[in-house]
Scaffold this active site. Structure first.
Site, short mmCIF file in Angstrom:
data_model
loop_
_atom_site.label_atom_id
_atom_site.label_comp_id
_atom_site.label_asym_id
_atom_site.label_seq_id
_atom_site.Cartn_x
_atom_site.Cartn_y
_atom_site.Cartn_z
N SER A 217 0.85 -1.19 0.00
CA SER A 217 0.00 0.00 0.00
C SER A 217 0.88 1.24 0.00
CB SER A 217 -0.91 0.02 1.24
OG SER A 217 -1.81 -1.06 1.22
N GLY A 219 -0.26 4.50 -0.13
CA GLY A 219 -1.05 5.70 0.15
C GLY A 219 -1.77 6.20 -1.09
N ALA A 220 -1.63 7.49 -1.36
CA ALA A 220 -2.32 8.10 -2.49
C ALA A 220 -1.84 7.58 -3.83
CB ALA A 220 -2.14 9.62 -2.43
N GLY A 222 -1.56 4.41 -4.49
CA GLY A 222 -2.25 3.15 -4.74
C GLY A 222 -1.48 1.94 -4.29
N GLY A 247 -6.33 0.62 4.52
CA GLY A 247 -5.52 -0.57 4.29
C GLY A 247 -6.27 -1.85 4.59
N ASP A 248 -7.18 -1.81 5.57
CA ASP A 248 -7.98 -2.99 5.89
C ASP A 248 -8.94 -3.32 4.75
OD1 ASP A 248 -6.66 -2.81 8.32
OD2 ASP A 248 -8.30 -1.68 9.25
#
Length: 308
Positions: A217, A219-220, A222, A247-248
């Site tokens: 992951s 963040g912004a 992707g 993230g979940d």
């Protein structure tokens, strides 16, 4: 049936304030309480997607009873949490309505005794043979061995059940050596594991350490995936909101795609769309269905399969 494991369950409490200022008194404009801990968030997203889910881990005290009461309202979810003497922790998220920023406060969780850990392992071994996949998610509460996830991965794999691992620190390092089917770190966790801050190199390094597939992951930016079938990037549209639980939702998207046997690009598209839809809601483990379906068409996938 999918099994999610949350060894450090929580009652997630979200406070919204107009503007968060240090050393000041604040009037809370909204309070939201939800069952929390990464695996419970994953389970609620999976249930909303239509999957039957069993949740296990630890629960204790009045906070734990509140968590279990809230879980009864989730259709398609079975509660197989194991009781402990200590109270389930609380996590506090304070959302600044002016900036959109979130400040997170996480309690450590109850101390788990050796007898309680043994009781959990027995319950887990009984559950695993009847499920299609396992998600091992989140931090370890005090008292649980640091190699706990590695042992749980080996138990699932011995039963022929695929495993997704989403944790950090030493639990991540030991867990990846047990060869999970999917490893889902964020950028910081991946860098800590591999020593590399270059995501593509780090994902391949994490695979060499034991993970069959690694989905990072970013963040912004992707997701970045390195798998036996190929490697891909999945980029989301630009949005702003509460990132707690995003993230979940990625983990839920990956796990649902795994059990539905979707191709990797479709799994990643689903995971990113769910993540963004969660960012746009006020609490972790939730998403608006119509928003999610719209976002499926706005995720950009690049990369190639190994056969290309």
């Amino acid at each position: 049936m999918i099994l999610t494991v949350t060894l450090n369950t929580a009652l997630d409490i979200t406070y919204r304030v107009r503007s968060l200022r240090p050393h000041s008194s604040h009037r809370v404009t909204e309070v939201i309480e939800r069952p929390g801990g990464k695996g419970l968030n994953v389970a609620r997203v999976l249930a909303a997607l239509g999957h039957e889910v069993t949740v296990t881990g630890f629960t204790g005290g009045a906070t734990g009873r509140t968590v279990q009461e809230r879980l009864t309202a989730v259709p398609g979810l079975v509660d197989a949490l194991v009781p402990v003497t200590g109270p389930t922790r609380r996590t506090i998220a304070v959302v600044d309505e002016r900036s959109g920023d979130t400040t997170q406060l996480n309690e450590p969780g109850p101390t788990v005794t050796p007898a309680e850990w043994s009781a959990f392992q027995e319950a887990y071994e009984d559950l695993v043979p009847s499920v299609s996949a396992v998600a091992l998610c989140g931090s370890l509460p005090p008292g649980v061995p640091v190699g706990a996830y590695a042992g749980l991965i080996r138990t699932a794999k011995a039963a022929g059940v695929p495993v997704l691992l989403d944790t950090s620190g030493e639990a991540l390092r030991r867990g990846v050596a047990a060869r999970p089917d999917i490893l889902k770190p964020n950028a910081a966790e991946l860098a800590e594991l591999t020593g590399s801050h270059e995501p593509l190199r780090a994902t391949h390094d994490a695979r060499r350490r034991g993970a069959r597939a690694v989905v990072a992951s970013l963040g912004a930016q992707g997701l970045l995936a390195a798998t036996p079938e190929g490697h891909w990037r999945a980029a989301p549209p630009t949005v702003s909101g509460n990132p707690t639980g995003a993230g979940d939702s990625v983990a839920a998207g990956l796990l649902s795609g795994l059990v539905e046997r979707l191709p990797w690009p479709d799994r990643l598209t689903r995971a990113v769309a769910l993540s963004v839809a969660t960012v746009l809601t006020p609490a972790a483990g939730e998403f608006d269905r119509s928003t999610y379906e719209t976002l499926l068409n706005r995720v950009t996938i690049t990369g190639e399969s190994s056969a290309a």
